[in-house]
Design a protein around this motif. Structure first.
Motif, PDB file in Angstrom:
ATOM      1  N   LEU A 110      17.588  -8.658  -4.546  1.00 27.67           N
ATOM      2  CA  LEU A 110      16.748  -7.469  -4.683  1.00 27.67           C
ATOM      3  C   LEU A 110      16.797  -6.731  -3.355  1.00 27.67           C
ATOM      4  O   LEU A 110      16.559  -7.340  -2.304  1.00 27.67           O
ATOM      5  CB  LEU A 110      15.298  -7.862  -5.001  1.00 27.67           C
ATOM      6  CG  LEU A 110      14.308  -6.691  -5.012  1.00 27.67           C
ATOM      7  CD1 LEU A 110      14.501  -5.842  -6.264  1.00 27.67           C
ATOM      8  CD2 LEU A 110      12.873  -7.192  -4.934  1.00 27.67           C
ATOM      9  N   THR A 111      17.137  -5.445  -3.394  1.00 31.22           N
ATOM     10  CA  THR A 111      17.066  -4.621  -2.192  1.00 31.22           C
ATOM     11  C   THR A 111      16.200  -3.410  -2.494  1.00 31.22           C
ATOM     12  O   THR A 111      16.161  -2.927  -3.632  1.00 31.22           O
ATOM     13  CB  THR A 111      18.453  -4.138  -1.709  1.00 31.22           C
ATOM     14  OG1 THR A 111      19.080  -3.444  -2.774  1.00 31.22           O
ATOM     15  CG2 THR A 111      19.328  -5.279  -1.255  1.00 31.22           C
ATOM     16  N   GLY A 113      11.137   3.443   5.933  1.00 30.90           N
ATOM     17  CA  GLY A 113      12.584   3.560   6.018  1.00 30.90           C
ATOM     18  C   GLY A 113      13.302   2.233   6.174  1.00 30.90           C
ATOM     19  O   GLY A 113      14.526   2.175   6.092  1.00 30.90           O
ATOM     20  N   MET A 114      12.569   1.151   6.397  1.00 27.60           N
ATOM     21  CA  MET A 114      13.196  -0.168   6.553  1.00 27.60           C
ATOM     22  C   MET A 114      13.752  -0.632   5.207  1.00 27.60           C
ATOM     23  O   MET A 114      13.069  -0.575   4.190  1.00 27.60           O
ATOM     24  CB  MET A 114      12.181  -1.196   7.038  1.00 27.60           C
ATOM     25  CG  MET A 114      11.721  -0.996   8.466  1.00 27.60           C
ATOM     26  SD  MET A 114      13.011  -1.342   9.676  1.00 27.60           S
ATOM     27  CE  MET A 114      13.221  -3.092   9.463  1.00 27.60           C
ATOM     28  N   SER A 153       0.808  -1.216   0.000  1.00 28.95           N
ATOM     29  CA  SER A 153       0.000   0.000   0.000  1.00 28.95           C
ATOM     30  C   SER A 153       0.846   1.274   0.000  1.00 28.95           C
ATOM     31  O   SER A 153       0.310   2.364  -0.001  1.00 28.95           O
ATOM     32  CB  SER A 153      -0.941  -0.012   1.209  1.00 28.95           C
ATOM     33  OG  SER A 153      -0.207  -0.266   2.389  1.00 28.95           O
ATOM     34  N   GLU A 154       2.175   1.129  -0.015  1.00 31.08           N
ATOM     35  CA  GLU A 154       3.082   2.278   0.003  1.00 31.08           C
ATOM     36  C   GLU A 154       4.092   2.141  -1.139  1.00 31.08           C
ATOM     37  O   GLU A 154       4.400   1.043  -1.564  1.00 31.08           O
ATOM     38  CB  GLU A 154       3.873   2.301   1.323  1.00 31.08           C
ATOM     39  CG  GLU A 154       3.024   2.314   2.572  1.00 31.08           C
ATOM     40  CD  GLU A 154       2.620   3.711   2.993  1.00 31.08           C
ATOM     41  OE1 GLU A 154       3.087   4.688   2.366  1.00 31.08           O
ATOM     42  OE2 GLU A 154       1.826   3.829   3.933  1.00 31.08           O
ATOM     43  N   PRO A 155       4.657   3.260  -1.597  1.00 28.52           N
ATOM     44  CA  PRO A 155       5.710   3.159  -2.610  1.00 28.52           C
ATOM     45  C   PRO A 155       6.966   2.512  -2.030  1.00 28.52           C
ATOM     46  O   PRO A 155       7.203   2.586  -0.824  1.00 28.52           O
ATOM     47  CB  PRO A 155       5.981   4.609  -3.016  1.00 28.52           C
ATOM     48  CG  PRO A 155       5.358   5.474  -1.994  1.00 28.52           C
ATOM     49  CD  PRO A 155       4.352   4.649  -1.253  1.00 28.52           C
ATOM     50  N   ILE A 156       7.742   1.864  -2.892  1.00 27.02           N
ATOM     51  CA  ILE A 156       9.061   1.375  -2.493  1.00 27.02           C
ATOM     52  C   ILE A 156      10.086   2.193  -3.273  1.00 27.02           C
ATOM     53  O   ILE A 156       9.815   2.629  -4.396  1.00 27.02           O
ATOM     54  CB  ILE A 156       9.230  -0.145  -2.722  1.00 27.02           C
ATOM     55  CG1 ILE A 156       9.024  -0.533  -4.191  1.00 27.02           C
ATOM     56  CG2 ILE A 156       8.291  -0.922  -1.807  1.00 27.02           C
ATOM     57  CD1 ILE A 156       9.366  -1.979  -4.514  1.00 27.02           C
ATOM     58  N   THR A 157      11.258   2.420  -2.662  1.00 26.28           N
ATOM     59  CA  THR A 157      12.252   3.306  -3.265  1.00 26.28           C
ATOM     60  C   THR A 157      13.628   2.659  -3.238  1.00 26.28           C
ATOM     61  O   THR A 157      13.845   1.655  -2.547  1.00 26.28           O
ATOM     62  CB  THR A 157      12.315   4.651  -2.515  1.00 26.28           C
ATOM     63  OG1 THR A 157      12.600   4.395  -1.141  1.00 26.28           O
ATOM     64  CG2 THR A 157      11.008   5.417  -2.635  1.00 26.28           C
ATOM     65  N   ASN A 198       2.716  -6.028   1.700  1.00 27.79           N
ATOM     66  CA  ASN A 198       2.914  -5.161   2.872  1.00 27.79           C
ATOM     67  C   ASN A 198       3.882  -5.759   3.884  1.00 27.79           C
ATOM     68  O   ASN A 198       4.606  -5.030   4.551  1.00 27.79           O
ATOM     69  CB  ASN A 198       1.581  -4.855   3.549  1.00 27.79           C
ATOM     70  CG  ASN A 198       0.809  -3.774   2.802  1.00 27.79           C
ATOM     71  OD1 ASN A 198       1.396  -2.858   2.239  1.00 27.79           O
ATOM     72  ND2 ASN A 198      -0.496  -3.881   2.783  1.00 27.79           N
ATOM     73  N   ASP A 199       3.903  -7.094   4.005  1.00 30.43           N
ATOM     74  CA  ASP A 199       4.704  -7.704   5.072  1.00 30.43           C
ATOM     75  C   ASP A 199       5.715  -8.730   4.572  1.00 30.43           C
ATOM     76  O   ASP A 199       6.401  -9.345   5.369  1.00 30.43           O
ATOM     77  CB  ASP A 199       3.778  -8.352   6.103  1.00 30.43           C
ATOM     78  CG  ASP A 199       2.884  -9.413   5.471  1.00 30.43           C
ATOM     79  OD1 ASP A 199       2.857  -9.525   4.226  1.00 30.43           O
ATOM     80  OD2 ASP A 199       2.221 -10.140   6.222  1.00 30.43           O
TER      81      ASP A 199
END
Length: 106
Positions: free
Chosen positions: A61-62, A68-69, A16-20, A94-95
């Motif tokens: 993959l990182t 921030g995790m 549900s959140e962007p990944i960066t 999400n998890d």
């Protein structure tokens, strides 16, 4: 048909959140696919060239979650610098992160 040595990677963000700061590479870290940001419900598909890889290793993959995790997910295997798989799919939830490889057919 000769196909370039490497692996196709698909990264889908089902969270549900962007990944960066998304990075996909091999143990040798010769070539690195870098993606700044993947929004929720978006995916990217890239080809990681392995034409100058020489040893055995795995894929990594990182990425950073919105909190921030930093997450690290890996798997697969290549030998003598050659990919045994045609593609790998990462589905970021999400998890957790689900990884699927196109396993070789023996």
């Amino acid at each position: 048909m000769f196909k370039e040595n490497g692996i196709e990677v698909k990264i889908k963000n089902n969270s549900s959140e962007p990944i960066t700061n998304v990075e996909f590479t091999t143990t040798e870290r010769i070539e690195i696919i870098k993606v700044e940001r993947i929004e929720p419900n978006e995916s990217i598909t890239e080809f990681l060239s392995m034409k100058i890889n020489k040893s055995d290793g795995a894929y990594t993959l990182t990425f950073n979650r919105a909190n921030g995790m930093k997450e690290l997910s890996g798997g697969g295997y290549y030998t003598n610098g050659g990919s045994l798989d045609h593609w790998v799919d990462f589905e970021v939830e999400n998890d957790t992160t689900i990884v699927k490889f196109d396993g070789p057919i023996y």
